[in-house]
Structure formats: C-alpha cells, structure tokens
Design a protein around this motif. Sequence first.
Motif, mmCIF file in Angstrom:
data_model
loop_
_atom_site.group_PDB
_atom_site.id
_atom_site.type_symbol
_atom_site.label_atom_id
_atom_site.label_comp_id
_atom_site.label_asym_id
_atom_site.label_seq_id
_atom_site.Cartn_x
_atom_site.Cartn_y
_atom_site.Cartn_z
ATOM 1 N N GLU A 183 0.841 -1.209 0.000
ATOM 2 C CA GLU A 183 0.000 0.000 0.000
ATOM 3 C C GLU A 183 0.865 1.243 0.000
ATOM 4 O O GLU A 183 0.603 2.209 -0.723
ATOM 5 C CB GLU A 183 -0.898 0.003 1.246
ATOM 6 N N LEU B 169 2.286 1.776 -3.470
ATOM 7 C CA LEU B 169 1.292 2.275 -4.415
ATOM 8 C C LEU B 169 1.007 3.740 -4.138
ATOM 9 O O LEU B 169 0.888 4.554 -5.068
ATOM 10 C CB LEU B 169 0.001 1.462 -4.282
ATOM 11 N N LEU C 119 -6.430 8.215 -9.316
ATOM 12 C CA LEU C 119 -7.712 7.559 -9.052
ATOM 13 C C LEU C 119 -7.679 6.106 -9.522
ATOM 14 O O LEU C 119 -8.203 5.216 -8.848
ATOM 15 C CB LEU C 119 -8.833 8.313 -9.768
ATOM 16 N N PHE C 120 -7.057 5.881 -10.663
ATOM 17 C CA PHE C 120 -6.954 4.493 -11.145
ATOM 18 C C PHE C 120 -6.134 3.664 -10.171
ATOM 19 O O PHE C 120 -6.465 2.511 -9.880
ATOM 20 C CB PHE C 120 -6.315 4.458 -12.534
ATOM 21 N N ILE C 121 -5.057 4.266 -9.681
ATOM 22 C CA ILE C 121 -4.221 3.529 -8.723
ATOM 23 C C ILE C 121 -5.026 3.205 -7.473
ATOM 24 O O ILE C 121 -4.942 2.104 -6.927
ATOM 25 C CB ILE C 121 -2.973 4.359 -8.372
ATOM 26 N N LEU C 122 -5.857 4.148 -7.100
ATOM 27 C CA LEU C 122 -6.708 3.958 -5.920
ATOM 28 C C LEU C 122 -7.626 2.769 -6.133
ATOM 29 O O LEU C 122 -7.765 1.889 -5.259
ATOM 30 C CB LEU C 122 -7.515 5.242 -5.706
ATOM 31 N N ALA C 123 -8.247 2.752 -7.313
ATOM 32 C CA ALA C 123 -9.163 1.651 -7.605
ATOM 33 C C ALA C 123 -8.417 0.323 -7.592
ATOM 34 O O ALA C 123 -8.885 -0.680 -7.039
ATOM 35 C CB ALA C 123 -9.806 1.877 -8.976
ATOM 36 N N MET C 124 -7.232 0.337 -8.182
ATOM 37 C CA MET C 124 -6.452 -0.897 -8.233
ATOM 38 C C MET C 124 -6.044 -1.339 -6.834
ATOM 39 O O MET C 124 -6.101 -2.522 -6.501
ATOM 40 C CB MET C 124 -5.214 -0.670 -9.103
ATOM 41 N N ALA C 125 -5.670 -0.362 -6.007
ATOM 42 C CA ALA C 125 -5.259 -0.696 -4.650
ATOM 43 C C ALA C 125 -6.425 -1.306 -3.887
ATOM 44 O O ALA C 125 -6.252 -2.287 -3.147
ATOM 45 C CB ALA C 125 -4.749 0.553 -3.939
ATOM 46 N N ALA C 126 -7.600 -0.751 -4.101
ATOM 47 C CA ALA C 126 -8.768 -1.290 -3.407
ATOM 48 C C ALA C 126 -9.000 -2.737 -3.819
ATOM 49 O O ALA C 126 -9.201 -3.621 -2.972
ATOM 50 C CB ALA C 126 -9.992 -0.442 -3.737
ATOM 51 N N ALA C 127 -8.952 -2.980 -5.133
ATOM 52 C CA ALA C 127 -9.159 -4.351 -5.616
ATOM 53 C C ALA C 127 -8.072 -5.266 -5.078
ATOM 54 O O ALA C 127 -8.347 -6.397 -4.628
ATOM 55 C CB ALA C 127 -9.149 -4.358 -7.138
ATOM 56 N N VAL D 132 -6.231 -4.970 -2.401
ATOM 57 C CA VAL D 132 -6.342 -5.214 -0.963
ATOM 58 C C VAL D 132 -7.464 -6.196 -0.677
ATOM 59 O O VAL D 132 -7.311 -7.103 0.149
ATOM 60 C CB VAL D 132 -6.574 -3.872 -0.239
ATOM 61 N N SER D 133 -8.599 -6.046 -1.378
ATOM 62 C CA SER D 133 -9.707 -6.957 -1.081
ATOM 63 C C SER D 133 -9.315 -8.395 -1.397
ATOM 64 O O SER D 133 -9.551 -9.298 -0.586
ATOM 65 C CB SER D 133 -10.954 -6.531 -1.851
ATOM 66 N N VAL D 134 -8.682 -8.599 -2.566
ATOM 67 C CA VAL D 134 -8.271 -9.960 -2.927
ATOM 68 C C VAL D 134 -7.158 -10.431 -1.994
ATOM 69 O O VAL D 134 -7.167 -11.567 -1.505
ATOM 70 C CB VAL D 134 -7.820 -10.015 -4.399
ATOM 71 N N LEU E 215 -6.384 -9.540 1.049
ATOM 72 C CA LEU E 215 -6.808 -9.855 2.415
ATOM 73 C C LEU E 215 -7.625 -11.137 2.447
ATOM 74 O O LEU E 215 -7.523 -11.921 3.403
ATOM 75 C CB LEU E 215 -7.601 -8.681 2.984
#
Lengths: 174, 621, 100
Positions: free
Chosen positions: C36, C39, C63-71, C73-75, C77
């Motif tokens: 994190e 990124l 913003l794209f990096i943010l979206a990617m980071a969210a995806a 992190v979810s996977v 975790l």
Amino acid sequence: MTIVFYTAGAVAIIATIMMLTRLDAVHALLHLIVSLLAVAVIFFVLGAPFVAALEVIIYAGAIMVLFVFVVMLLNLGAHAARAERALLTPSIWVGPAVLAAILLAEFIWLLASGNVPPSGAATIGPAEVGMALFGRYLIGVELASMLLLAGLVAAYHLGWRKIPQVEATHVSHP
Amino acid sequence: MLPLLWLVPAIPFAGALTLAVLGPRMREKAAAVIGTGSIAVSAVISLFIAAAFLTAPPAAGAYTQTLWTWIDVGSFRPAIAFYLDALSLVMMTVVTFVSFLIHVYSAEFMRGDEGYSRFFAYMNLFVASMVTLLLADNLLLLYLGWEGVGLCSYLLIGFWYQDPANGLAGRKAFIVTRIGDTAMAVGLFLLFHNLGTLRIQDLMHAAQSQWPVGSAYAIAAAALLLGGAVGKSAQLPLQTWLPDAMAGPTPTSALIHAATMVTAGVYLIARTHVLFALAPPVQFAVAVVGAATLLMAGFSAATQNDIKRVLAYSTISQIGYMFLALGVGAWSAAIFHFMTHAFFKALLFLAAGIVIEALHHEHNIFRMGGLRNELPVAFWTFLIGGCALAGLPLITAGYYSKDLILWSAANSTAGGMGLWAAGMAGVVLTSLYTFRLIFLVFFGRLETAVSHRPGLAMTVPACVLAFLSIVGGFGKLPFEALLATALPQFREAGGGMSEALASAAAGLAFLAGLLAAWYAYLQNPSLARSAAANPAGRLLHRFWFSDWGMDWLYDRVFIRPVVWAASANKADVIDSIYDGLAGAAALCYRLLSATETGKLRWYAAWIAGGSVVTLAIVMWL
Amino acid sequence: MFPIREGFLLSGVLFTLGVIGVLVRRNLLFVLMSIEVMLNAAGLAFVAAGARWGQPDGQVVFLFILAMAAAEVSVGLALVLELYHQYKSLDTDAISRMRG
C-alpha cells in the motif's frame, strides 16, 4: 505552505518507518493511517484537493478499515508479536535495506540530473479532474470498474467457506 | 486451334493428378485409359495445333499464350506463358506423339505390375513436365519443367523400388543431373542479374544488343547453360547416370532416352542459340563435347552385354551427334536428328522390351539369339530401328539426319575435319555395335525359349514407329524450311566437302561397321571372343565396358573423399555448436529453476534488484 | 507555488521504504501494508507530475491507482484469511509450497 509540506513529509516518512518496525499489526496500521493522512496533506499542498479528499476517504478510511477487520478476524495475540520479534534480526533487514538504499540513490540521482522545475502552476480542482476522467479516460474508468468487480468476485469466492469447516477450524484452534 | 496450346501440358498433368489421387482404387483398365487417353488427347491437340501453325503461321513466326503472372516481385515478373514457334512446335509434336505410342505400349507391357496406376501417373507427369519445358516462355518456367522431368526420371528409374539397386540408380541419376542443374540455375541468376529478364525472347534480344561477341558474360552464361544441358543430356563428363538409368521399366527407358528428357539439353542450347553464338569458345566446346561423347559412348556400347545398356550408350552417342551439330551451328540439323532419333530410339527400346519380356526379363544378349523367326515383329522393327540408328543409306531417317550433321561438321566455319573424322568414326562404331546387337539377339542359335508373345498394344506402336523411322528422313527439306523461321541458317564455309562426297563417305562407314559386325559375330564368332581373351584386349574391354572408368574415377575423386570426410566427421563438428547451444539453454534453465524457491521475499528482492539494474542502465548507458 | 521536486523526492523515499517493508517483513499483513505504501508513493509521483504540468491527468491516474489498490487489498486480504486458515501462520517463508 513550504513549512506545511516539509512537516507533512517528515510525518509521512517517520510514520512509515514506525509502521515497518511495529510488531503488532494494529499498531502498524495506525501508523500507516497517519502516513496516508500526511500524504493527503501533501496532495493538498501540491494543488490537488480532490485527490487529497479521496486519499482520506478511501485509503485512510475504507481500505484501512478492511485491514482492521482482517486483523480482528485473525485474532493475533501476544504470541504473534513475539514471533515477529524473532523474525526481525539484522541479518534479515540489512540486505534489503542496502538494495533499497541503492534504489533511492538512483532515484535521487535521476531527480538531480533531470531538470525538474522546483515548483508547479495552478491548483486543479475536482471539476477539471471529473471532466478529464469522464472524457478522455472513460475507457479507463470502465476498465477500473471491471477490475473492482473482479476484485469483489474474487474476494467473495476466496472468503466463502462452508460452515462445518469454519467450526472445525474453530475447534482445532482455540 | 492455337489458343488450345495450354491444354497440351495441362491434360497430362490432370491425368497424373487423377491417377495419383484415385489410382490406388482404380482397376488396371481404368488407369490405362486415363493414362494413355490423356496423352492421346494431348497428342491430337498438338497435331491440330501443328496443322494450324503450318497452314496459317502466326505473325513473326511465333505464338505466345500468357496464362497468368506467376511471381510478382519488383521487376521480376515471370509469367506462366507458353511460346510456340517452329522449334517448340516440332519438339512438342514429336514428344507428345512418341509418348502416346509409348503409353499404348506400356499399357500392355506393365500389365500385372502392382504399381500400374503409379507408373502411369509418373509417365503422365513426365510428359506434362517435358511439354512445359518445351513450351516455356521464360527460363524460370523452363526450369520448372526441367526439374519436373528430373524428378520423374528419378521416380521412374527407381520404379521397382523393392530392389535397392534400382533406388541407387535413381539416386545416381538425380544427383548427377543435379550437378548440371545447379550450373544452369547459376546461369539463370547471371542472366537475370545482368539482363533483367528471364523471358527467353527478350533475353536473346538484350544479349544481342548488350553483349559483344566473345564477351565474358556471354561466355559465362553460355558455359553455365551448357553445364545444365550436359547433365540432362548425359554428355561428357556427366554421362554416367544414363546407363544405370536402365534399371527402370523398359517403356521408361524409351520415354527418357528417346523422346524426352535427354533431348532437353539439346533443346535448351537450340533455344538459347543466340547466347552460344555470342560465345564462340563455348559453342566450340559444345561441338567437342559432342564429338568426344559420341566416340566414347560408341566404344562403350560395343562392349556391353546388356541389351538395354547398349541402347543407352547408343543414346548418349546419338545425343553427342546432336551436340556436335549444335556446336558447329547446324541448329536445324540437330533438331532434325532429334526427331529421327526420337522415332528410331523409341522403336529400338520398344522392340527390345518385347524381346526382354518374351525371354523372362533376360537382358544379356549372349543368352539371346535366333529370335528372328520366333519374334518376327520384334525382329523387323528392331532391324528397321537399328538400320536407322546406324544410318542405312538412302532408306532410313537416321541416315539423312546424321549425314546432314556430318556434312555440317565438315563444312562449318566453326567445325573442321577433326570433328568430321570423329563423327565418321562414330558412324562406323554405331553400325558395328548396332549390328552386333542384331546379330547376337536375332541370328544364330536359339539360346532361351520364348515364353511370351507380344500383343497388339505392343506391336502396333512399334510398327508405327518403324514406319516413321523410315519416312521421317524424307521430310528433310520442308523440315529445314520450317525451322528456318525459328533458328538461324547454317553458315557454310567455302571450299569444303561436297554433299555427295559426305554422303558417300557416311554410307561407306556404315558398310564398314556392318561388315565388321557380320564378320566378327556371325561369320567368325570366335574372333570377337579371342580378341577379348588376350590380355590387352581384355583390359581394353574392361575399360570400355566400365564406361572408360568414369564411374571408377568419380568414385575415387568425389565419392570416396566425401564418404571419408563424412565418416571422419561422424561426431559432427558443426552439430556440436548446436549441442552446445542446447547445453547452454539447459544450464540457464537449471540456474533459473534454482531461483524458484517459493519464497515470496526472494521474488520481491529479484524484482527490486532488477529495477535497480534497469534504472542504472537507463541512467548511465 | 508547489514544491514539485520535493514531492518527487518524498515519493521516492516512501517507495523505498515500501520496498524495504516488502523485503524485510515476513508477515503477510505487513507485506500488504508495504505494498500500500509503495502504491501510495507511486500515486504521489503522478500527482506531483500532474501539478508540474498543471494538468488533471496525474490525478486521474491516481484515481486508477486507488481503484487498483482497493481491488488488490480486497483480494489480498481474502487470500490472507484463507492462508491463515490453511497454515495457521502468516509467515511468507513458511508458505513456500508453490516451489517449482
């Protein structure tokens, strides 16, 4: 503004270092949140208020909450912290630190040799970002939405488990 | 009629294709009908075309039919196009017609052979290739046909592939002719590089306007084309393949050695005569090659005891005559001799095939004899063919054509008495070995009983060819007039031999050979045996029998060193480089797979190290 | 006036710290957190570059990096949970069964 920038930068670096050296995951998370908030301040200083807000809401807010949930689910206790301490011997971190130092040195060299102007121009507000995002980058937005959907499906698939199995692991691991 | 020209090669090709695809499921009769029928249609069309050509000659004496552009690369645009002038017309008509007769003959000769349809497929493909070669408008298409007949001769010589010796003979023919073909290919490259086209007519014009007589390019190009012609026409020094090519079925020998393949070299030289006229040394070399070959092959033929090998050497010798004619500039005489030779040599092979089949595939002429009354058709046709081959004066076709060549050799500006004398010696030899063959096979005591009598399909073609072998020579004057539209006139040097004198000399030479054969093999058979028995005679006999030791020489000079080098290099030095490459790849694989530890941190460390190195390269290089 | 060069410098430092974290920590949770950080540092570089040119593109990429980071992190975790159930450990060195 410059003072704010340097202060926030120092906070970000220190908080990140603290995060790296914590043994307890919850403590590390708190430091990481501090680091992210400091970066948000820096975004603001760099004339990107919209992104600063998103950094606070999504990174420091949503993503970190996810981490916190997982840490709580894992229920790591004191023995985990002891185990972590055993793993953090100098022989483990010296090599990577040297490698990272070289990387940083190269990075600084690049910055110094390239003619990066010391300062930028005007603030770019949410309206401009939104115009660009849903104009030129519309396909990128769609791709990002598909990525998020994929992440959702994957997380659901990986997290889904049968009830008896959960109970069995619960019993075997008090 | 002329627009139907493309059908002449196309129909045999279609026949070959049909037989190749459907042949194995066909009954013999169907295969014979398709195989023979396609050539028959082709022959009929070419006869009609000949009639149309003669009654209403096209403008400029030539008809070109362009079907489509074959290759289109920059300025290199050879077309699938056919060029018909008097020269290709004569060749095409003779080839298709003689091939048709041979096909009819084969329909009976090959009966019961398990590769019956395969045989006809090869033969049809052979004729298609040969006609393509003859009609080609450009040298590339000619080369296609050239290689096509090479391929088919390989397939047909090795037709009975169960016997390794036949396969070996096929390979020998293929490899030896390939040497000449390589020279020819280089010649084509040279011509295209310097003159920018491969269309034969454009090429000839360009050569004439750009190259002076005796220029180095003309000499090199002509010499390289001569190399190709020598290989295909079995002349010195590449003649060794032809006697071995007798391993194929007898109709194949008739087709290859009479009508088609071996005359391709003669045709090539006649077709590109402008180049040879521009290179007088090479043209003289053609004459010398022809003269030397006809003598050497004549001596060899007189010592053979396999009926087909005698005929094979006689073919080499007769083509030597054609080369001699080409070399002295008697272009139409060469083509005239090609035509008569096609008739009488096909006839001789067909008659020999009848004899061979009648005697249980016996090839040795010393185990034949007395067949005159047993196989009258074979005897009479063989006698006619033999007389034509030897040049029985005034009656046979061979006499007229050979006489013309000899007279040309004596009277040419490029020739001379030496070439004429060689030709005359050749006539004596031809007459000698031909009548030796006839006397041994058809006269004397019956040695082997006749087991099989030929049917109509075998005797009729032989009779037709016998007829043509006699009357073919009478058309000398109109023939020359026809060819004059396509080939330059023979340039006569003043003060040479008169035609009557040359004819008389040729007739006497024929008689001398005949008498010698009669005396040595009929009147006094012990004479030949005792001559061969004394040491010098035996040595000479062995020397000639083995084709002047040419095979031995090539074996020592070329084959042994190559075999030695191959065996010395058994470990394959070159291959070890590739083995080394493979070993290096395997080593890299082991090194890389050692890094696959499954430890996440190491992977990340490799990535980080990689970015450090990449950044360093970007920055400082 | 925005301190662009210092912004780049800060992003470099943070990224390097993230690299150290990935390489040093063996706990999978810490590895994810370090990612994190990396990124985020990359996003900072983009935003700084956008500020340099006065264009919104840098922020869009963030913003794209943010979206990617969210995806991610979810996977990530979800994988952490699964691995912990399987191995009772978050030590990445211990989980090295995927060796070729």
